[in-house]
Write a protein that holds these residues in place. Sequence first.
Motif, PDB file in Angstrom:
ATOM      1  N   TRP A 195       0.807  -1.217   0.000  1.00  0.00           N
ATOM      2  CA  TRP A 195       0.000   0.000   0.000  1.00  0.00           C
ATOM      3  C   TRP A 195       0.846   1.275   0.000  1.00  0.00           C
ATOM      4  O   TRP A 195       0.780   2.073   0.950  1.00  0.00           O
ATOM      5  CB  TRP A 195      -0.934  -0.011   1.212  1.00  0.00           C
ATOM      6  N   PRO A 196       1.633   1.531  -1.034  1.00  0.00           N
ATOM      7  CA  PRO A 196       2.331   2.824  -1.099  1.00  0.00           C
ATOM      8  C   PRO A 196       1.322   3.943  -1.292  1.00  0.00           C
ATOM      9  O   PRO A 196       0.220   3.734  -1.805  1.00  0.00           O
ATOM     10  CB  PRO A 196       3.236   2.667  -2.330  1.00  0.00           C
ATOM     11  N   TRP A 197       1.689   5.149  -0.903  1.00  0.00           N
ATOM     12  CA  TRP A 197       0.750   6.269  -1.004  1.00  0.00           C
ATOM     13  C   TRP A 197       0.487   6.651  -2.450  1.00  0.00           C
ATOM     14  O   TRP A 197      -0.568   7.211  -2.760  1.00  0.00           O
ATOM     15  CB  TRP A 197       1.252   7.452  -0.188  1.00  0.00           C
ATOM     16  N   ASN A 198       1.416   6.354  -3.346  1.00  0.00           N
ATOM     17  CA  ASN A 198       1.145   6.386  -4.783  1.00  0.00           C
ATOM     18  C   ASN A 198       1.435   4.985  -5.307  1.00  0.00           C
ATOM     19  O   ASN A 198       2.564   4.500  -5.196  1.00  0.00           O
ATOM     20  CB  ASN A 198       2.025   7.414  -5.502  1.00  0.00           C
ATOM     21  N   ARG A 199       0.429   4.331  -5.859  1.00  0.00           N
ATOM     22  CA  ARG A 199       0.580   2.935  -6.267  1.00  0.00           C
ATOM     23  C   ARG A 199       0.440   2.806  -7.781  1.00  0.00           C
ATOM     24  O   ARG A 199      -0.413   3.436  -8.401  1.00  0.00           O
ATOM     25  CB  ARG A 199      -0.481   2.068  -5.575  1.00  0.00           C
ATOM     26  N   ALA A 200       1.295   1.970  -8.380  1.00  0.00           N
ATOM     27  CA  ALA A 200       1.173   1.629  -9.800  1.00  0.00           C
ATOM     28  C   ALA A 200       0.103   0.562  -9.962  1.00  0.00           C
ATOM     29  O   ALA A 200       0.049  -0.397  -9.187  1.00  0.00           O
ATOM     30  CB  ALA A 200       2.506   1.109 -10.330  1.00  0.00           C
ATOM     31  N   CYS A 201      -0.754   0.710 -10.960  1.00  0.00           N
ATOM     32  CA  CYS A 201      -1.839  -0.248 -11.195  1.00  0.00           C
ATOM     33  C   CYS A 201      -1.862  -0.660 -12.662  1.00  0.00           C
ATOM     34  O   CYS A 201      -1.737   0.190 -13.552  1.00  0.00           O
ATOM     35  CB  CYS A 201      -3.201   0.364 -10.834  1.00  0.00           C
ATOM     36  N   TYR A 202      -2.030  -1.960 -12.892  1.00  0.00           N
ATOM     37  CA  TYR A 202      -2.264  -2.497 -14.230  1.00  0.00           C
ATOM     38  C   TYR A 202      -3.730  -2.891 -14.313  1.00  0.00           C
ATOM     39  O   TYR A 202      -4.289  -3.448 -13.366  1.00  0.00           O
ATOM     40  CB  TYR A 202      -1.377  -3.714 -14.473  1.00  0.00           C
ATOM     41  N   GLY A 203      -4.366  -2.596 -15.442  1.00  0.00           N
ATOM     42  CA  GLY A 203      -5.748  -2.983 -15.627  1.00  0.00           C
ATOM     43  C   GLY A 203      -6.064  -3.222 -17.097  1.00  0.00           C
ATOM     44  O   GLY A 203      -5.263  -2.909 -17.980  1.00  0.00           O
ATOM     45  N   VAL A 204      -7.227  -3.780 -17.332  1.00  0.00           N
ATOM     46  CA  VAL A 204      -7.707  -4.026 -18.692  1.00  0.00           C
ATOM     47  C   VAL A 204      -9.088  -3.404 -18.810  1.00  0.00           C
ATOM     48  O   VAL A 204      -9.982  -3.706 -18.012  1.00  0.00           O
ATOM     49  CB  VAL A 204      -7.765  -5.533 -19.015  1.00  0.00           C
ATOM     50  N   SER A 205      -9.257  -2.508 -19.771  1.00  0.00           N
ATOM     51  CA  SER A 205     -10.536  -1.840 -19.974  1.00  0.00           C
ATOM     52  C   SER A 205     -10.912  -1.939 -21.443  1.00  0.00           C
ATOM     53  O   SER A 205     -10.135  -1.548 -22.320  1.00  0.00           O
ATOM     54  CB  SER A 205     -10.428  -0.358 -19.557  1.00  0.00           C
ATOM     55  N   GLU A 206     -12.096  -2.503 -21.680  1.00  0.00           N
ATOM     56  CA  GLU A 206     -12.597  -2.688 -23.054  1.00  0.00           C
ATOM     57  C   GLU A 206     -11.566  -3.423 -23.917  1.00  0.00           C
ATOM     58  O   GLU A 206     -11.343  -3.086 -25.083  1.00  0.00           O
ATOM     59  CB  GLU A 206     -12.956  -1.334 -23.675  1.00  0.00           C
TER      60      GLU A 206
END
Length: 631
Positions: A298-309
């Motif tokens: 849980w860093p205060w700024n976190r990198a996120c990977y996601g898939v959208s459409e």
Amino acid sequence: MKALLDDLRALEQMLEGGQIESGVRRVGAEQEMFLVDSNLGPAPVAEEVLARVNNARFVAEIARFNLEANLTPRLLGGRCFRRMEEELTEVIRLARDGARACGADVLLGGILPTLAMSDLGLENITPKPRYHELNRVIGELRGGSFSAYIKGRDELHIKHDNILLVSCSASFQIHLQVNPREFADRYNLAQLVAAPVLAAAVNSPLLFGRRLWQETRVALFQHSNDSRTNAQQSRGQPPRVGFGEGWLKDSVIELFRQQIARFRVIMTARPDEDPLAVLARGGVPSLSALRLHNGSIWPWNRACYGVSEGRPHLRIENRALPGGPTVLDEVANAAFFTGLMTALPGEYGDVSVRMAFDDAKANFFAAARYGLKAQLTWVDGKRYIAAALILDHLLPLAREGLRQSGVEGDDIERYLGTLEERVRSGQTGAQWMLQSLSAMGGEGTSDLRQRKLAAAILERQQGGDPVHRWAIIKAYGSEGWRQSHHTVGHLMSTDLFTVQPDDLVEMVARVMEWRDVRHVPVEDEEGHLVGIVSHRSLLRMLADGTPGGVEELVAVRQIMNPDPVSVAPTTPVSEAVELMRRRRIGSLPVVEDGRLVGIITVYDFLESTARLSAEKLDANGREAEAASELD
């Protein structure tokens, strides 16, 4: 671990092959909220509310008195922030309708003022395997109890036997989609601006009645999720909740590699695919193992990977901002963060060569402690008070960033104008709470003041005015006593004068005289209740002819009652009154988890009864006056 490493290799291939979506900016958010009962305390009814709302945007949180709503990601530009505000208003209305059907309501805040340690039992953990496993594993890794030591205006040192300390905080998390090739630079900028954005947004100055940091969530969340052993702490091992250890140099891969190397896997699930095989046949992998591991850090700024459409993308998630005080205030914070993230690349270039990372990190914790009054070291070594940095330098840049992104001008003014007025007035949510508590004075119990504060927050939130326009609570009043006298914890005194068994009886006598009290609890060095000395026991000692009276070198253990009758904070007042009547005693020590947390006396009950009687007489008088006017 095999699945995690495969996911990382797949992400590397996707970055090298240009398969991550680029050239698109989206902004989204997550809204965490508290469920409160009619007494403004936490209401553990989340499962019932979720069933009534029946909306895919809502998910459970770790405690049964928390909810989370995930907002729709929107292309940055046009009316995106206006649409965000409208959706936030809608989801809170849906949650409120569901909560009211369960006898509860929804309150936005960083920390709920009325929370008590007694609310954090395992009976209030959400019954999902993920949360129970998280509690078990982090507890085992720590090798002991969960603890927190936070010092602000007051001081708080607590130990707890489960992870639910984390449920005391609620945030408004902002997601910004970024291009893969610019990720390192944009992530560094997110780290840079975290301090001034937080300084303008602070809204969590209270925890368990103590006045701590302007944004106490920052300290609390780090302590409550700390899985490090004492040995790891002594070696300087970074915690799972933190700001980071240095500027990012190359890409998001660097960040994920650090997390895999630093933090062991604490939760697993059966892999749903072979990501490399999915790539080989032209598909888009979900990278479920990487996302699961990333969700346990849980860093205060976190990198996120996601898939959208069907398109994979990368996001930066700002996790530092608190919930509330109002929807408008939250969206103003989001617009400020987003505007800076858009404008600063052209203004600052590579911040890693213009500023030491340690300064950015120190700035963040200074903002959490002191809010708009924090002293910040900025690029090129310049020093500013946070409010001056925001007003003189950052707000014009944020406005230009939103303008370049195509955000409508009147929306820019609506949100950044709101934030500017908040900063100019100095009235953040945290400052409003502290000033209101001060204006209420010391009359009544701490519990009642916290409930009055929560009631005012709820009322003003529903009114919709941003926090800089909220009037300070000045009158204490008698309202609320009817809702605040149900349990001992609501009436007990926590400002205790205690002694230990080997202290002198003379000191006890002097304390009773100085403080005008008739009962002094006796505790050991660990805070466990081991006895009580009453005014009656002193008189009995004198009557028995002890040589020298109370000035003789007599130890407390010689006259204390070693087996005092005690109650818990959750004991109903009616039971406590009956217990005191039946046992013919004038006070009851209040004990929680074996430790002394307060004391309640017959005078506390008399004061409560007097206030309730005054409230009833006042209500009857108003009814009679109204009836005479009708006549």
